[in-house]
Scaffold this motif. Structure first.
Motif, PDB file in Angstrom:
ATOM      1  N   UNK A  15       0.817  -1.213   0.000  1.00  0.00           N
ATOM      2  CA  UNK A  15       0.000   0.000   0.000  1.00  0.00           C
ATOM      3  C   UNK A  15       0.853   1.267   0.000  1.00  0.00           C
ATOM      4  N   UNK A  16       2.004   1.271   0.698  1.00  0.00           N
ATOM      5  CA  UNK A  16       2.793   2.519   0.706  1.00  0.00           C
ATOM      6  C   UNK A  16       3.311   2.834  -0.686  1.00  0.00           C
ATOM      7  N   UNK A  42      -2.060  12.158   9.201  1.00  0.00           N
ATOM      8  CA  UNK A  42      -3.164  11.554   9.948  1.00  0.00           C
ATOM      9  C   UNK A  42      -4.491  11.738   9.225  1.00  0.00           C
ATOM     10  N   UNK A  45      -4.523   9.237   6.344  1.00  0.00           N
ATOM     11  CA  UNK A  45      -4.674   7.883   6.889  1.00  0.00           C
ATOM     12  C   UNK A  45      -6.130   7.634   7.259  1.00  0.00           C
ATOM     13  N   UNK A  50      -6.174   3.673   6.186  1.00  0.00           N
ATOM     14  CA  UNK A  50      -4.929   2.899   6.194  1.00  0.00           C
ATOM     15  C   UNK A  50      -4.079   3.371   7.362  1.00  0.00           C
ATOM     16  N   UNK A  51      -3.095   2.586   7.710  1.00  0.00           N
ATOM     17  CA  UNK A  51      -2.256   2.891   8.866  1.00  0.00           C
ATOM     18  C   UNK A  51      -1.485   4.200   8.651  1.00  0.00           C
ATOM     19  N   UNK A  52      -1.473   5.096   9.656  1.00  0.00           N
ATOM     20  CA  UNK A  52      -0.741   6.356   9.497  1.00  0.00           C
ATOM     21  C   UNK A  52       0.750   6.136   9.167  1.00  0.00           C
ATOM     22  N   UNK A  53       1.328   5.072   9.684  1.00  0.00           N
ATOM     23  CA  UNK A  53       2.740   4.803   9.355  1.00  0.00           C
ATOM     24  C   UNK A  53       2.938   4.528   7.865  1.00  0.00           C
ATOM     25  N   UNK A  57       5.363   6.616   5.524  1.00  0.00           N
ATOM     26  CA  UNK A  57       6.359   5.902   4.725  1.00  0.00           C
ATOM     27  C   UNK A  57       6.323   6.403   3.271  1.00  0.00           C
TER      28      UNK A  57
ATOM     29  N   UNK B 176      -8.076   2.642  13.234  1.00  0.00           N
ATOM     30  CA  UNK B 176      -7.233   3.776  12.817  1.00  0.00           C
ATOM     31  C   UNK B 176      -7.464   4.954  13.758  1.00  0.00           C
ATOM     32  N   UNK B 180      -4.470   6.649  16.334  1.00  0.00           N
ATOM     33  CA  UNK B 180      -4.007   8.030  16.178  1.00  0.00           C
ATOM     34  C   UNK B 180      -3.809   8.697  17.530  1.00  0.00           C
ATOM     35  N   UNK B 197      -3.801  -6.006   5.622  1.00  0.00           N
ATOM     36  CA  UNK B 197      -2.876  -5.213   4.822  1.00  0.00           C
ATOM     37  C   UNK B 197      -3.207  -3.719   4.934  1.00  0.00           C
ATOM     38  N   UNK B 198      -4.482  -3.435   4.948  1.00  0.00           N
ATOM     39  CA  UNK B 198      -4.933  -2.053   4.963  1.00  0.00           C
ATOM     40  C   UNK B 198      -4.526  -1.312   6.230  1.00  0.00           C
ATOM     41  N   UNK B 199      -4.787  -1.897   7.370  1.00  0.00           N
ATOM     42  CA  UNK B 199      -4.614  -1.133   8.611  1.00  0.00           C
ATOM     43  C   UNK B 199      -3.387  -1.501   9.448  1.00  0.00           C
ATOM     44  N   UNK B 201       0.491  -2.256  10.630  1.00  0.00           N
ATOM     45  CA  UNK B 201       1.881  -1.995  10.293  1.00  0.00           C
ATOM     46  C   UNK B 201       2.749  -3.117  10.841  1.00  0.00           C
TER      47      UNK B 201
END
Lengths: 137, 307
Positions: A15-16, A42, A45, A50-53, A57, B176, B180, B197-199, B201
């Protein structure tokens, strides 16, 4: 201009990379112009779920590629094209990608002349938008 | 503040003679969303119940937020949220009653406003009885109950099982939203790799009770790949390259699934083995997971044969 990014889970691109490539493309097409601010990590995201990291990235990869600059405290901005640097590795990478496309085209039986025309056609799609943006300003 | 929020050491559980969790050494750092994946019966639910102190381990130990799982104090429990598989809630209560009941366990940090907003967003009312709700609505109540106390560590056991795409997405949004906030951590098990995969890390893979991977999602995605090598005459007998997970041979082709082998090594080996050419194939997360947890014998359910 709103930034439209589509996330495809289950693709062979992480995804990144999807985020990096779609923003790169938006910059190349002029949908994001020099000086435009990218959404906060943020916020994006949360919007894309999706994950903020993952967003962070992608932004750091765009920064490594010289496409954006992060100013502490104020956000991430599209870099002025004049300030972007191209080195031999970038050109190499570009040539390799073009080779792949040329191979595919020739294997499909497309003549060299037609390939060039196709390439020019696509290129105008990008430069038209860039010109529009310039006129707006 | 301790930066490992969850830690197991040699965690083992037998049900009679059946080994469900096998010497699991797991550490989860603060601040991540961790997807906990494994096939049916791999031991995910058992592992989660051991972590929460709902089951006693046969051997080994587990700690949550620095406190032994078998002796979690009320003060520690208040910082942990847990969503059970199947969203089991008291059927005879209404939503408001359930909120009151749940809030009593989290007296300091229950967010009434947040809970009310979520219930309203889901188009539910506090008067509705749990037993009259659909599966999806029950899951939504369970999500609101999990997030309202603003848990420092949220553990969810397959929370999106059997839910429609829209409600599944609400769970992802909830994760998510929580992450945060400063210092929050989520661990959730799921079979839907696209959600993971989406959320996430971070990814934790368990197979037959054994911990097989605990790393960043990016590392996992980079590590597992497939290489197809072609040979002019025949495939060599000896495949001496590190990281081979599966190896499939045909007359002139060799298909390898590799873990943690970098592209340079592949190129070197292809040259030394005399391959005519080779192709490194990127895999999506689902294929990676299937190959990673597949038994080594490479039999397939339906084998296609040339006739």
């Amino acid at each position: 201009m709103p930034l439209w990014i589509q996330i495809l889970p289950g693709s062979d691109e992480p995804i990144y990379i999807q985020v990096t490539e779609q923003i790169s493309k938006a910059i190349a097409r002029g949908e994001l112009a020099s000086g435009d601010k990218l959404p906060a990590v943020r916020k994006l995201a949360s919007e894309l779920v999706i994950n903020p990291n993952t967003v962070a990235r992608a932004y750091s990869r765009l920064e490594q590629a010289g496409l954006v600059t992060t100013k502490t405290g104020s956000g991430t901005f599209v870099t002025d094209p004049k300030l972007r640097k191209t080195d031999a590795a970038d050109i190499n990478m570009l040539t390799e990608r073009m080779d792949t496309l040329i191979t595919r085209g020739l294997n499909l039986g497309i003549e060299a002349q037609d390939l060039i025309r196709l390439f020019e056609n696509r290129l105008t799609k990008f430069s038209d938008k860039l010109n529009e943006r310039k006129e707006e300003k | 503040m301790n930066n490992i929020v969850l830690k197991t050491k040699g965690l083992t559980k037998y049900y009679g003679g059946t080994l469900a969790v096998d010497h699991m050494d797991l550490e989860i750092p603060r601040g991540c969303i961790c997807g906990f994946v494994g096939r049916n019966g791999a031991g995910k639910t058992t592992a989660i119940k051991l972590m929460l102190g709902l089951l006693n381990p046969t051997a080994g130990s587990s700690r949550l937020l620095g406190c032994d799982s078998s002796a979690l104090t009320p003060a520690i429990r208040q910082r942990i949220g847990y969503v059970t598989e199947g969203h089991r809630l008291f059927r005879w209560m209404n939503i408001g009653g359930l909120e009151k009941f749940q809030r009593a366990f989290f007296p300091k940090q229950w967010d009434d406003r947040f809970f009310a907003d979520m219930i309203e967003y889901f188009e539910l009312s506090k008067k509705q009885k749990i037993k009259h709700l659909s599966n999806g609505q029950r899951a939504q109540v369970s999500l609101a109950l999990a997030l309202a106390p603003n848990p420092e560590l949220l553990i969810m056991d397959d929370p999106t099982l059997g839910l429609d795409a829209a409600i599944r997405r609400q769970f992802l949004e909830g994760m998510i939203e929580l992450i945060m906030r400063q210092g929050r951590t989520v661990l959730f098990s799921s079979h839907i790799l696209g959600d993971v995969e989406r959320v996430s890390d971070r990814i934790v893979v368990i197979d037959k009770g054994v911990l097989r991977a605990n790393c960043s999602l990016e590392q996992f995605q980079k590590a597992i790949k497939k290489v197809i090598l072609s040979f002019a005459d025949s495939v060599p007998d000896l495949v001496n390259i590190d990281g081979v997970l599966h190896c499939k041979r045909s007359e002139k082709q060799l298909e390898l699934t590799l873990v943690g082998t970098d592209d340079e090594k592949i190129s070197e080996w292809a040259k030394s083995a005399g391959a005519e050419n080779y192709n490194i194939i990127k895999m999506n997360l689902e294929d990676q997971f299937i190959e990673f947890t597949a038994p080594a014998n490479d039999r397939r359910l339906f084998q296609w044969e040339e006739r």
